[in-house]
Scaffold this motif. Structure first.
Motif, mmCIF file in Angstrom:
data_model
loop_
_atom_site.group_PDB
_atom_site.id
_atom_site.type_symbol
_atom_site.label_atom_id
_atom_site.label_comp_id
_atom_site.label_asym_id
_atom_site.label_seq_id
_atom_site.Cartn_x
_atom_site.Cartn_y
_atom_site.Cartn_z
ATOM 1 N N THR A 48 -35.840 -35.099 18.085
ATOM 2 C CA THR A 48 -35.950 -35.678 16.751
ATOM 3 C C THR A 48 -37.399 -35.779 16.293
ATOM 4 O O THR A 48 -37.656 -35.958 15.111
ATOM 5 C CB THR A 48 -35.319 -37.084 16.693
ATOM 6 O OG1 THR A 48 -35.981 -37.922 17.634
ATOM 7 C CG2 THR A 48 -33.833 -37.024 16.986
ATOM 8 N N GLY A 71 -31.596 -32.525 8.406
ATOM 9 C CA GLY A 71 -32.901 -32.154 7.895
ATOM 10 C C GLY A 71 -32.856 -30.828 7.156
ATOM 11 O O GLY A 71 -31.922 -30.044 7.311
ATOM 12 N N ASN A 109 -37.431 -37.047 5.814
ATOM 13 C CA ASN A 109 -38.500 -37.064 6.820
ATOM 14 C C ASN A 109 -37.961 -36.948 8.240
ATOM 15 O O ASN A 109 -38.613 -37.342 9.192
ATOM 16 C CB ASN A 109 -39.344 -38.336 6.685
ATOM 17 C CG ASN A 109 -38.498 -39.596 6.823
ATOM 18 O OD1 ASN A 109 -37.308 -39.527 7.082
ATOM 19 N ND2 ASN A 109 -39.125 -40.746 6.635
ATOM 20 N N GLU A 110 -36.744 -36.395 8.378
ATOM 21 C CA GLU A 110 -36.120 -36.273 9.690
ATOM 22 C C GLU A 110 -35.716 -34.832 9.969
ATOM 23 O O GLU A 110 -35.349 -34.096 9.050
ATOM 24 C CB GLU A 110 -34.864 -37.138 9.770
ATOM 25 C CG GLU A 110 -35.127 -38.626 9.649
ATOM 26 C CD GLU A 110 -33.830 -39.404 9.709
ATOM 27 O OE1 GLU A 110 -33.631 -40.113 10.708
ATOM 28 O OE2 GLU A 110 -33.022 -39.284 8.774
ATOM 29 N N GLU A 112 -33.293 -33.540 13.068
ATOM 30 C CA GLU A 112 -32.542 -33.660 14.314
ATOM 31 C C GLU A 112 -32.029 -32.278 14.664
ATOM 32 O O GLU A 112 -31.409 -31.613 13.835
ATOM 33 C CB GLU A 112 -31.371 -34.635 14.148
ATOM 34 C CG GLU A 112 -31.815 -36.058 13.916
ATOM 35 C CD GLU A 112 -30.649 -37.008 13.716
ATOM 36 O OE1 GLU A 112 -29.473 -36.584 13.818
ATOM 37 O OE2 GLU A 112 -30.919 -38.192 13.456
#
Length: 129
Positions: A48, A71, A109-110, A112
């Protein structure tokens, strides 16, 4: 035969493959991989963290599938060309030499993802469009 919105038959997943070309430059191909295809891999791992390599040129550390769970990212290759990776598109990282590629998150802002390293000499089953 039914098709999804991207026009890929239901027995395939949309895929983008990063590859090395002359002088260890990086480019990409758009295509697909068959579903229900056994992949000769020994392990996988999830990640992540996005701080380590975002916007920094780098080659893939090994040949591997990168499965995005969450994402949306823009990848850039040596020529400056870009493509988008998001859930539903399999990235095959096969650019293991040279400067490689860069990526940046373009939505949220991720990121995975699951990495599935490919055993040496294993077919990645990619079919270019």
């Amino acid at each position: 035969m039914n098709t999804d919105q991207a026009g890929t038959p239901n027995n395939y997943l949309k895929a983008i493959r990063l590859i090395n070309i002359e002088e260890d430059k990086c480019t990409f191909e758009i295509g697909k991989i068959p579903i229900r295809q056994h992949i000769n891999a020994n392990y996988f791992f999830a990640q992540t963290d996005v701080s380590a390599l975002e916007k920094i040129p780098h080659p893939a550390p090994r040949r591997q599938y990168v499965i995005t769970l969450k994402g949306k990212l823009r990848f850039t290759v040596s020529s400056g060309e870009t493509f988008i990776i998001e859930p539903g598109i399999v990235l095959i990282a096969n650019d293991t030499a040279g400067d490689g590629h860069t990526w940046e998150i373009v939505d949220g802002n991720e990121w995975e993802r699951i990495y599935i390293p490919l055993d040496e000499g294993t077919d990645d089953y990619f079919i270019a469009d």
